[in-house]
Design a protein around this motif. Structure first.
Motif, PDB file in Angstrom:
ATOM      1  N   THR A 164     -28.560  12.836 -11.893  1.00  0.00           N
ATOM      2  CA  THR A 164     -29.558  13.880 -11.696  1.00  0.00           C
ATOM      3  C   THR A 164     -30.653  13.858 -12.754  1.00  0.00           C
ATOM      4  OG1 THR A 164     -28.131  15.454 -12.866  1.00  0.00           O
ATOM      5  CG2 THR A 164     -27.978  15.407 -10.462  1.00  0.00           C
ATOM      6  N   HIS A 165     -30.451  13.084 -13.819  1.00  0.00           N
ATOM      7  CA  HIS A 165     -31.531  12.913 -14.800  1.00  0.00           C
ATOM      8  C   HIS A 165     -32.627  12.020 -14.228  1.00  0.00           C
ATOM      9  CE1 HIS A 165     -29.285  14.934 -17.939  1.00  0.00           C
ATOM     10  NE2 HIS A 165     -28.250  14.152 -17.700  1.00  0.00           N
ATOM     11  N   LEU A 166     -32.253  11.128 -13.319  1.00  0.00           N
ATOM     12  CA  LEU A 166     -33.230  10.247 -12.683  1.00  0.00           C
ATOM     13  C   LEU A 166     -33.720  10.827 -11.361  1.00  0.00           C
ATOM     14  CD1 LEU A 166     -34.765   7.566 -12.441  1.00  0.00           C
ATOM     15  CD2 LEU A 166     -32.687   6.551 -11.469  1.00  0.00           C
ATOM     16  N   PHE A 167     -32.795  11.280 -10.546  1.00  0.00           N
ATOM     17  CA  PHE A 167     -33.155  11.772  -9.218  1.00  0.00           C
ATOM     18  C   PHE A 167     -33.238  13.301  -9.244  1.00  0.00           C
ATOM     19  CE2 PHE A 167     -30.915   7.715  -8.537  1.00  0.00           C
ATOM     20  CZ  PHE A 167     -31.934   7.016  -7.914  1.00  0.00           C
ATOM     21  N   HIS A 168     -34.452  13.804  -9.150  1.00  0.00           N
ATOM     22  CA  HIS A 168     -34.698  15.246  -9.158  1.00  0.00           C
ATOM     23  C   HIS A 168     -36.078  15.505  -8.555  1.00  0.00           C
ATOM     24  CE1 HIS A 168     -37.490  14.729 -12.557  1.00  0.00           C
ATOM     25  NE2 HIS A 168     -36.592  13.907 -13.058  1.00  0.00           N
ATOM     26  N   PRO A 169     -36.335  16.735  -8.139  1.00  0.00           N
ATOM     27  CA  PRO A 169     -37.643  17.033  -7.542  1.00  0.00           C
ATOM     28  C   PRO A 169     -38.778  16.817  -8.540  1.00  0.00           C
ATOM     29  CG  PRO A 169     -36.053  18.758  -7.050  1.00  0.00           C
ATOM     30  CD  PRO A 169     -35.419  17.880  -8.087  1.00  0.00           C
ATOM     31  N   ARG A 170     -39.892  16.350  -8.048  1.00  0.00           N
ATOM     32  CA  ARG A 170     -41.091  16.160  -8.857  1.00  0.00           C
ATOM     33  C   ARG A 170     -42.291  16.134  -7.925  1.00  0.00           C
ATOM     34  NH1 ARG A 170     -39.265  10.495 -11.307  1.00  0.00           N
ATOM     35  NH2 ARG A 170     -37.234  11.475 -11.066  1.00  0.00           N
ATOM     36  N   ALA A 171     -43.452  16.425  -8.466  1.00  0.00           N
ATOM     37  CA  ALA A 171     -44.665  16.482  -7.651  1.00  0.00           C
ATOM     38  C   ALA A 171     -45.265  15.082  -7.513  1.00  0.00           C
ATOM     39  CB  ALA A 171     -45.677  17.434  -8.278  1.00  0.00           C
ATOM     40  N   ALA A 263     -30.279  15.037  -4.394  1.00  0.00           N
ATOM     41  CA  ALA A 263     -30.621  15.398  -5.771  1.00  0.00           C
ATOM     42  C   ALA A 263     -32.127  15.479  -5.970  1.00  0.00           C
ATOM     43  CB  ALA A 263     -30.016  14.384  -6.740  1.00  0.00           C
ATOM     44  N   SER A 264     -32.867  14.733  -5.161  1.00  0.00           N
ATOM     45  CA  SER A 264     -34.332  14.741  -5.230  1.00  0.00           C
ATOM     46  C   SER A 264     -34.936  15.877  -4.419  1.00  0.00           C
ATOM     47  CB  SER A 264     -34.875  13.399  -4.709  1.00  0.00           C
ATOM     48  OG  SER A 264     -34.319  12.315  -5.423  1.00  0.00           O
ATOM     49  N   GLY A 265     -34.085  16.701  -3.810  1.00  0.00           N
ATOM     50  CA  GLY A 265     -34.558  17.801  -2.988  1.00  0.00           C
ATOM     51  C   GLY A 265     -34.909  17.404  -1.584  1.00  0.00           C
ATOM     52  N   LEU A 266     -34.320  16.321  -1.111  1.00  0.00           N
ATOM     53  CA  LEU A 266     -34.682  15.753   0.190  1.00  0.00           C
ATOM     54  C   LEU A 266     -33.559  15.999   1.199  1.00  0.00           C
ATOM     55  CD1 LEU A 266     -36.939  14.096   1.506  1.00  0.00           C
ATOM     56  CD2 LEU A 266     -35.759  12.018   0.776  1.00  0.00           C
ATOM     57  N   PRO A 267     -33.786  16.818   2.225  1.00  0.00           N
ATOM     58  CA  PRO A 267     -32.755  17.065   3.241  1.00  0.00           C
ATOM     59  C   PRO A 267     -32.478  15.818   4.078  1.00  0.00           C
ATOM     60  CG  PRO A 267     -34.818  18.086   3.883  1.00  0.00           C
ATOM     61  CD  PRO A 267     -35.014  17.586   2.483  1.00  0.00           C
ATOM     62  N   VAL A 268     -31.284  15.746   4.652  1.00  0.00           N
ATOM     63  CA  VAL A 268     -30.806  14.558   5.347  1.00  0.00           C
ATOM     64  C   VAL A 268     -30.786  14.776   6.849  1.00  0.00           C
ATOM     65  CG1 VAL A 268     -28.786  13.076   5.709  1.00  0.00           C
ATOM     66  CG2 VAL A 268     -29.430  13.779   3.390  1.00  0.00           C
ATOM     67  N   ALA A 269     -31.201  13.743   7.588  1.00  0.00           N
ATOM     68  CA  ALA A 269     -31.016  13.681   9.035  1.00  0.00           C
ATOM     69  C   ALA A 269     -30.151  12.472   9.334  1.00  0.00           C
ATOM     70  CB  ALA A 269     -32.359  13.562   9.750  1.00  0.00           C
ATOM     71  N   ALA A 270     -29.059  12.679  10.063  1.00  0.00           N
ATOM     72  CA  ALA A 270     -28.124  11.579  10.305  1.00  0.00           C
ATOM     73  C   ALA A 270     -27.313  11.848  11.558  1.00  0.00           C
ATOM     74  CB  ALA A 270     -27.194  11.397   9.103  1.00  0.00           C
ATOM     75  N   PHE A 271     -26.585  10.815  11.994  1.00  0.00           N
ATOM     76  CA  PHE A 271     -25.626  10.985  13.075  1.00  0.00           C
ATOM     77  C   PHE A 271     -24.382  11.697  12.529  1.00  0.00           C
ATOM     78  CE2 PHE A 271     -27.948   7.148  14.585  1.00  0.00           C
ATOM     79  CZ  PHE A 271     -28.381   7.652  15.808  1.00  0.00           C
ATOM     80  N   PRO A 272     -23.662  12.444  13.339  1.00  0.00           N
ATOM     81  CA  PRO A 272     -22.446  13.133  12.881  1.00  0.00           C
ATOM     82  C   PRO A 272     -21.250  12.191  12.857  1.00  0.00           C
ATOM     83  CG  PRO A 272     -22.871  13.674  15.171  1.00  0.00           C
ATOM     84  CD  PRO A 272     -24.016  12.807  14.723  1.00  0.00           C
ATOM     85  N   PRO A 284     -25.564  23.456   4.136  1.00  0.00           N
ATOM     86  CA  PRO A 284     -26.890  23.563   4.771  1.00  0.00           C
ATOM     87  C   PRO A 284     -27.924  22.634   4.139  1.00  0.00           C
ATOM     88  CG  PRO A 284     -26.604  25.346   3.221  1.00  0.00           C
ATOM     89  CD  PRO A 284     -25.298  24.573   3.211  1.00  0.00           C
ATOM     90  N   VAL A 285     -27.550  21.370   3.992  1.00  0.00           N
ATOM     91  CA  VAL A 285     -28.446  20.419   3.316  1.00  0.00           C
ATOM     92  C   VAL A 285     -28.802  19.237   4.210  1.00  0.00           C
ATOM     93  CG1 VAL A 285     -27.623  21.066   1.035  1.00  0.00           C
ATOM     94  CG2 VAL A 285     -26.503  19.184   2.256  1.00  0.00           C
ATOM     95  N   GLN A 305     -34.272  23.331  -2.313  1.00  0.00           N
ATOM     96  CA  GLN A 305     -33.490  23.744  -3.480  1.00  0.00           C
ATOM     97  C   GLN A 305     -32.003  23.747  -3.172  1.00  0.00           C
ATOM     98  OE1 GLN A 305     -34.479  24.027  -6.537  1.00  0.00           O
ATOM     99  NE2 GLN A 305     -32.425  24.578  -7.262  1.00  0.00           N
ATOM    100  N   ASP A 306     -31.626  24.057  -1.933  1.00  0.00           N
ATOM    101  CA  ASP A 306     -30.216  23.979  -1.543  1.00  0.00           C
ATOM    102  C   ASP A 306     -29.690  22.555  -1.703  1.00  0.00           C
ATOM    103  OD1 ASP A 306     -30.160  26.645  -0.944  1.00  0.00           O
ATOM    104  OD2 ASP A 306     -30.328  26.388   1.235  1.00  0.00           O
ATOM    105  N   CYS A 307     -30.528  21.578  -1.387  1.00  0.00           N
ATOM    106  CA  CYS A 307     -30.137  20.164  -1.520  1.00  0.00           C
ATOM    107  C   CYS A 307     -29.877  19.813  -2.986  1.00  0.00           C
ATOM    108  CB  CYS A 307     -31.236  19.263  -0.956  1.00  0.00           C
ATOM    109  SG  CYS A 307     -31.592  19.520   0.788  1.00  0.00           S
ATOM    110  N   VAL A 308     -30.766  20.273  -3.861  1.00  0.00           N
ATOM    111  CA  VAL A 308     -30.632  19.993  -5.296  1.00  0.00           C
ATOM    112  C   VAL A 308     -29.345  20.595  -5.841  1.00  0.00           C
ATOM    113  CG1 VAL A 308     -31.650  20.372  -7.575  1.00  0.00           C
ATOM    114  CG2 VAL A 308     -33.121  19.838  -5.625  1.00  0.00           C
ATOM    115  N   GLU A 309     -29.074  21.840  -5.477  1.00  0.00           N
ATOM    116  CA  GLU A 309     -27.879  22.518  -5.971  1.00  0.00           C
ATOM    117  C   GLU A 309     -26.602  21.869  -5.440  1.00  0.00           C
ATOM    118  OE1 GLU A 309     -28.422  26.604  -4.951  1.00  0.00           O
ATOM    119  OE2 GLU A 309     -30.118  26.870  -6.338  1.00  0.00           O
ATOM    120  N   PHE A 310     -26.638  21.401  -4.218  1.00  0.00           N
ATOM    121  CA  PHE A 310     -25.480  20.713  -3.638  1.00  0.00           C
ATOM    122  C   PHE A 310     -25.177  19.429  -4.416  1.00  0.00           C
ATOM    123  CE2 PHE A 310     -23.670  17.520  -0.813  1.00  0.00           C
ATOM    124  CZ  PHE A 310     -22.612  18.192  -0.224  1.00  0.00           C
TER     125      PHE A 310
END
Length: 347
Positions: A164-171, A263-272, A284-285, A305-310
């Motif tokens: 998480t020191h490398l992968f985190h939200p940023r502008a 960790a970068s704040g990016l929600p996931v779309a995938a097959f179940p 809920p991420v 933010q839910d993604c980051v906390e997860f």
């Protein structure tokens, strides 16, 4: 404590096995545990058919024995079922030495994507390979349960982590039409990237990674952006700049890229399917749907933010501790050299 890890997957390969082992070794330093690696770099290699970027080692028993005895490990872990893994397994079996293994790759699905070989035959071979292991380490409870149902013995849980020191939200702005749908990983047939690339989506599709299918896919999908391999801060910037992480694979046992994206704040779309379902569960991420296009649109509404906390719940320090604890609990520490007591690990 000194642990020797035998692996057929190693640098310059870029995949989940290599990243996992590298991060494991780094995190274990704080626990006073030293890792050594027995890799293809010590042997002659040849290019794998249909995947020339991957070099397959040609180890000899004498060379394997010499390298192991030079390290004088307290414990041996076999990470892959390739030629090096087979030779180190043979070395341990002949000398009645305990060892542990881990299950990283769904080879039946991987092989079936290339060659019409019955998956049941490959599963039986894998079960036989791991049968003498004191502990077979699996990344998720669902995978551990599946392996047990398939006849694997001594299956234990070894969770993964994320930096998480490398992968985190940023502008960051990639200056691409939004929304940006991103996929990161090996560009190969088993990753099912066409299921993503053929979707009718607004904005931009971005692929990060390289592999044997890249040239064909670039020609077939000229509207997608193929960036090749990216690492470190450059990769972290791309994650943070995207809007949805699309994971079309149906064969991954875990998918470290899922945690990097979250960790970068990016929600996931995938097959179940196993992999994303095991990592995300009901959190809920991510949006898991047999209709991947619907999942992509649903993911746009997920709170970043839910993604980051997860993702913050997954650390490499905890992963390293679980790995080492499994070795100790399984009694896979060898007697000390010259009759000495085996090395001890104190958490």
């Amino acid at each position: 404590m000194r642990i020797l890890v035998a692996t057929d997957a190693w640098h310059p390969q870029v995949n989940g096995v290599v990243r996992t082992l590298t991060k494991l070794a780094d995190a274990a330093k704080s626990l006073d545990v030293e890792f050594s690696f027995l890799t293809p770099q010590s042997f002659r290699t040849f290019a794998m058919p249909s995947y020339r970027d991957v070099r397959v080692a040609m180890p000899r028993p004498g060379r394997i024995a010499k390298l192991i005895e030079e390290v004088q490990p307290d414990s041996i872990h076999i990470a892959t079922e390739g030629p090096i893994g087979l030779m180190v397994r043979r070395y341990c079996r002949q000398r009645k030495l305990p060892f542990t293994t881990s299950f990283h790759t769904r080879f039946p699905e991987y092989v079936r994507a290339r060659v019409p070989v019955p998956g049941s035959l490959i599963w039986r071979a894998l079960c036989r390979f791991h049968s003498p292991s004191r502990a077979v380490m699996a990344a998720t409870p669902a995978l551990a349960s599946e392996l047990t149902e398939r006849g694997f013995d001594n299956v234990v849980l070894w969770p993964r982590g994320v930096d998480t020191h490398l992968f985190h939200p940023r502008a960051i702005d990639l200056c691409l039409p939004a929304p940006v749908f991103l996929s990161v990983g090996r560009v190969a047939v088993e990753k099912n990237l066409e299921a993503f690339l053929e979707l009718d989506l607004p904005g931009t599709k971005v692929i990060v990674g390289d592999g044997p299918a890249r040239v064909v896919l670039e020609e077939a999908y000229p509207d997608a952006i193929f960036l090749g391999e990216k690492h470190g801060e450059e990769l972290a910037d791309i994650y943070a700049a995207a809007d949805v992480f699309v994971f079309p694979s149906k064969t991954d046992t875990f998918g470290l890229v899922l945690l990097e994206a979250l960790a970068s704040g990016l929600p996931v779309a995938a097959f179940p399917v196993k992999g994303p379902r095991d990592v995300i569960g009901d959190a809920p991420v991510g949006a898991l749907d047999h209709d991947l296009r619907s999942a992509c649109f649903a993911a746009l509404d997920i709170c970043r933010q839910d993604c980051v906390e997860f993702a913050a719940n997954y650390t490499w320090e905890a992963s390293a501790r679980a790995f080492i604890d499994s070795i100790l609990a399984a009694g896979a520490v060898m007697p000390g050299r010259n009759g000495a007591e085996p090395a001890r690990f104190v958490a």
